[in-house]
Motif scaffolding. Structure first.
Motif, PDB file in Angstrom:
ATOM      1  N   ALA A 176      45.277  44.369  30.169  1.00 57.17           N
ATOM      2  CA  ALA A 176      44.018  44.157  29.452  1.00 57.17           C
ATOM      3  C   ALA A 176      43.134  43.284  30.333  1.00 57.17           C
ATOM      4  N   SER A 177      41.985  43.794  30.704  1.00 53.82           N
ATOM      5  CA  SER A 177      41.136  43.112  31.687  1.00 53.82           C
ATOM      6  C   SER A 177      40.848  41.669  31.323  1.00 53.82           C
ATOM      7  N   ARG A 178      40.564  41.405  30.039  1.00 58.46           N
ATOM      8  CA  ARG A 178      40.130  40.066  29.651  1.00 58.46           C
ATOM      9  C   ARG A 178      41.273  39.061  29.685  1.00 58.46           C
ATOM     10  N   GLU A 179      42.507  39.555  29.648  1.00 58.68           N
ATOM     11  CA  GLU A 179      43.651  38.651  29.639  1.00 58.68           C
ATOM     12  C   GLU A 179      44.302  38.517  31.008  1.00 58.68           C
ATOM     13  N   HIS A 180      44.010  39.442  31.924  1.00 52.49           N
ATOM     14  CA  HIS A 180      44.711  39.457  33.205  1.00 52.49           C
ATOM     15  C   HIS A 180      44.222  38.346  34.131  1.00 52.49           C
ATOM     16  N   ARG A 181      45.172  37.708  34.776  1.00 53.39           N
ATOM     17  CA  ARG A 181      44.875  36.719  35.809  1.00 53.39           C
ATOM     18  C   ARG A 181      45.395  37.266  37.128  1.00 53.39           C
ATOM     19  N   HIS A 182      44.469  37.459  38.063  1.00 52.99           N
ATOM     20  CA  HIS A 182      44.811  38.100  39.331  1.00 52.99           C
ATOM     21  C   HIS A 182      45.850  37.285  40.098  1.00 52.99           C
ATOM     22  N   GLN A 183      46.881  37.982  40.590  1.00 54.20           N
ATOM     23  CA  GLN A 183      47.945  37.347  41.357  1.00 54.20           C
ATOM     24  C   GLN A 183      47.795  37.695  42.833  1.00 54.20           C
ATOM     25  N   PRO A 184      48.123  36.762  43.734  1.00 61.56           N
ATOM     26  CA  PRO A 184      48.041  37.057  45.176  1.00 61.56           C
ATOM     27  C   PRO A 184      48.876  38.289  45.522  1.00 61.56           C
ATOM     28  N   GLY A 185      48.312  39.141  46.342  1.00 56.43           N
ATOM     29  CA  GLY A 185      49.030  40.335  46.778  1.00 56.43           C
ATOM     30  C   GLY A 185      48.774  41.559  45.933  1.00 56.43           C
ATOM     31  N   GLU A 186      48.217  41.375  44.726  1.00 61.05           N
ATOM     32  CA  GLU A 186      47.908  42.523  43.882  1.00 61.05           C
ATOM     33  C   GLU A 186      46.635  43.208  44.379  1.00 61.05           C
ATOM     34  N   LEU A 187      46.577  44.500  44.185  1.00 60.62           N
ATOM     35  CA  LEU A 187      45.387  45.275  44.491  1.00 60.62           C
ATOM     36  C   LEU A 187      44.891  45.897  43.191  1.00 60.62           C
ATOM     37  N   ARG A 188      43.643  45.626  42.846  1.00 61.43           N
ATOM     38  CA  ARG A 188      43.085  46.127  41.597  1.00 61.43           C
ATOM     39  C   ARG A 188      42.241  47.368  41.861  1.00 61.43           C
ATOM     40  N   PHE A 189      42.362  48.359  40.974  1.00 60.12           N
ATOM     41  CA  PHE A 189      41.521  49.549  41.118  1.00 60.12           C
ATOM     42  C   PHE A 189      40.941  49.937  39.753  1.00 60.12           C
ATOM     43  N   ASP A 190      39.707  50.453  39.813  1.00 57.62           N
ATOM     44  CA  ASP A 190      38.951  50.820  38.613  1.00 57.62           C
ATOM     45  C   ASP A 190      38.895  49.667  37.624  1.00 57.62           C
ATOM     46  N   MET A 191      38.652  48.487  38.161  1.00 53.60           N
ATOM     47  CA  MET A 191      38.490  47.278  37.351  1.00 53.60           C
ATOM     48  C   MET A 191      37.281  46.504  37.854  1.00 53.60           C
ATOM     49  N   PHE A 192      36.613  45.828  36.944  1.00 53.18           N
ATOM     50  CA  PHE A 192      35.504  44.967  37.332  1.00 53.18           C
ATOM     51  C   PHE A 192      36.014  43.912  38.312  1.00 53.18           C
ATOM     52  N   ASP A 193      35.332  43.739  39.432  1.00 49.27           N
ATOM     53  CA  ASP A 193      35.719  42.820  40.497  1.00 49.27           C
ATOM     54  C   ASP A 193      36.970  43.280  41.242  1.00 49.27           C
ATOM     55  N   GLY A 194      37.389  44.531  41.038  1.00 49.48           N
ATOM     56  CA  GLY A 194      38.568  45.039  41.734  1.00 49.48           C
ATOM     57  C   GLY A 194      38.283  45.323  43.194  1.00 49.48           C
ATOM     58  N   GLU A 195      39.361  45.383  43.980  1.00 49.42           N
ATOM     59  CA  GLU A 195      39.214  45.709  45.404  1.00 49.42           C
ATOM     60  C   GLU A 195      38.741  47.153  45.605  1.00 49.42           C
ATOM     61  N   TYR A 196      39.137  48.028  44.686  1.00 50.44           N
ATOM     62  CA  TYR A 196      38.755  49.437  44.774  1.00 50.44           C
ATOM     63  C   TYR A 196      38.246  49.870  43.406  1.00 50.44           C
TER      64      TYR A 196
END
Length: 335
Positions: free
Chosen positions: A222-242
């Motif tokens: 869930a986007s609003r609850e997720h806390r980005h962790q080092p090493g993760e790659l985000r896709f199709d998400m606001f502020d995601g790498e892709y």
């Protein structure tokens, strides 16, 4: 997602049931606009719903008081759906309402982009004017996002359009910094995306595992609850790498960033684009059928892992079809 105090594992709804006098007309419109600003959706005639949170309870109480003071009648009920409508169906009503809001703003963003001069022809006066229009659009997006309780699917494409506009308004980078290079393919990374995957996330996850990172692990959050962790790659998400960039969906961005040029992927990208952005840019005859299949997967399977498994089989077979199919006359499949 429901607001503070509730989660999707604890479904609960506040229902405002009301009757408003037929006259004066402006009063009915005023109440309707108030409910729209709160993000409420009408599930029946004169019955509006919000996720059961403390904030929603306070907001609807104010609306109730206003209705009563205006000569109407209203009740506020906390409810759970037992038969008839399901929680998922009601949540989808909220998503559809917010998607309509996002899509209307996306039309304005595309129109603004069409009228924007090339960077070399962009005067300071015009830049200031467009920056003001862009800021107003961003403010309206934030207002819609504030009542987007169940993460409408159309927000990511809209954010991509606004990001492209902001980039076009920025001063030009030196040529050496502006050059794009293919990214090195990661191995065995954790790829994160929003839960409730639909066509772009389904197709992108398939593309990642088959063509980019064969040992990829996926996490659906869930986007609003997720806390980005080092090493993760985000896709199709606001502020995601892709994620969406301008008129490109995430699937297309991944193809571009990793310079994947397999011609059999081009028609798949076209269909994913048209289903996701709903702009009928490519108009391939197979698109409507693939959209039905994707919608069927989403309706039949609530768990993202199950959705991805079914979608993987579909995209594997679709890829095999276009890999063996001859290019269309007058239009190569890799065009």
């Amino acid at each position: 997602m429901p607001g503070p105090g509730k989660s999707t594992s604890e479904p609960g709804w506040l229902l405002l049931i009301h009757q408003i006098p037929p006259k004066p007309n402006y009063f009915r419109v005023k109440i309707w606009r108030r409910l729209q600003r709160l993000g409420a959706v009408g599930i029946k005639n004169s019955v509006y719903a919000l996720p059961a949170t403390e904030q929603a309870h306070e907001d609807l109480n104010w609306v109730l008081r206003e209705i009563v003071e205006g000569g109407g009648d209203a009740s506020l009920v906390e409810a759970r759906f037992v038969e008839g409508l399901s929680d998922e169906q009601v949540q989808e009503m909220f998503r559809a309402a917010r998607d309509a809001d996002y899509q209307e703003l996306a039309k304005e963003a595309r129109e603004l982009a069409r009228k924007l001069p090339r960077r070399s022809d962009l005067t300071d006066e015009k830049r200031v004017e467009v920056e003001g229009q862009l800021a107003r659009l961003q403010k309206r997006v934030a207002e819609v996002a504030a009542v987007d309780f169940f993460l409408g699917r159309a927000r990511e494409p809209l954010e991509g359009l606004l990001a492209e506009l902001a980039e076009r308004l920025a001063p030009a980078l030196p040529e050496a910094q502006d050059a794009a290079t293919a990214e090195e393919k990661p191995r065995g990374r954790t790829w994160v995306t929003r839960t409730g995957i639909h066509v772009d996330r389904m197709a992108s996850a398939w593309l990642i595992r088959r063509f980019i990172d064969r040992d990829a692990r996926f996490k659906f959050v869930a986007s609003r609850e997720h806390r980005h962790q080092p090493g993760e790659l985000r896709f199709d998400m606001f502020d995601g790498e892709y994620t969406h960039q301008g008129e490109l969906c995430t699937f297309e961005v991944l193809l571009s960033r990793f310079e994947i040029t397999d011609a059999a992927l081009r028609p798949i990208a076209d269909m994913v684009h048209d289903i996701d952005l709903k702009d009928e840019k490519h108009g391939r005859p197979q698109t409507a059928g693939i959209e039905l299949v994707v919608n069927g997967i989403a309706m039949a399977h609530r768990e993202d892992e199950a959705r991805l498994g079914r979608a993987t089989a579909v995209f594997d077979d679709l890829y095999e079809y276009f890999k063996r199919k001859r290019p269309e006359r007058g239009r190569g499949e890799g065009a």
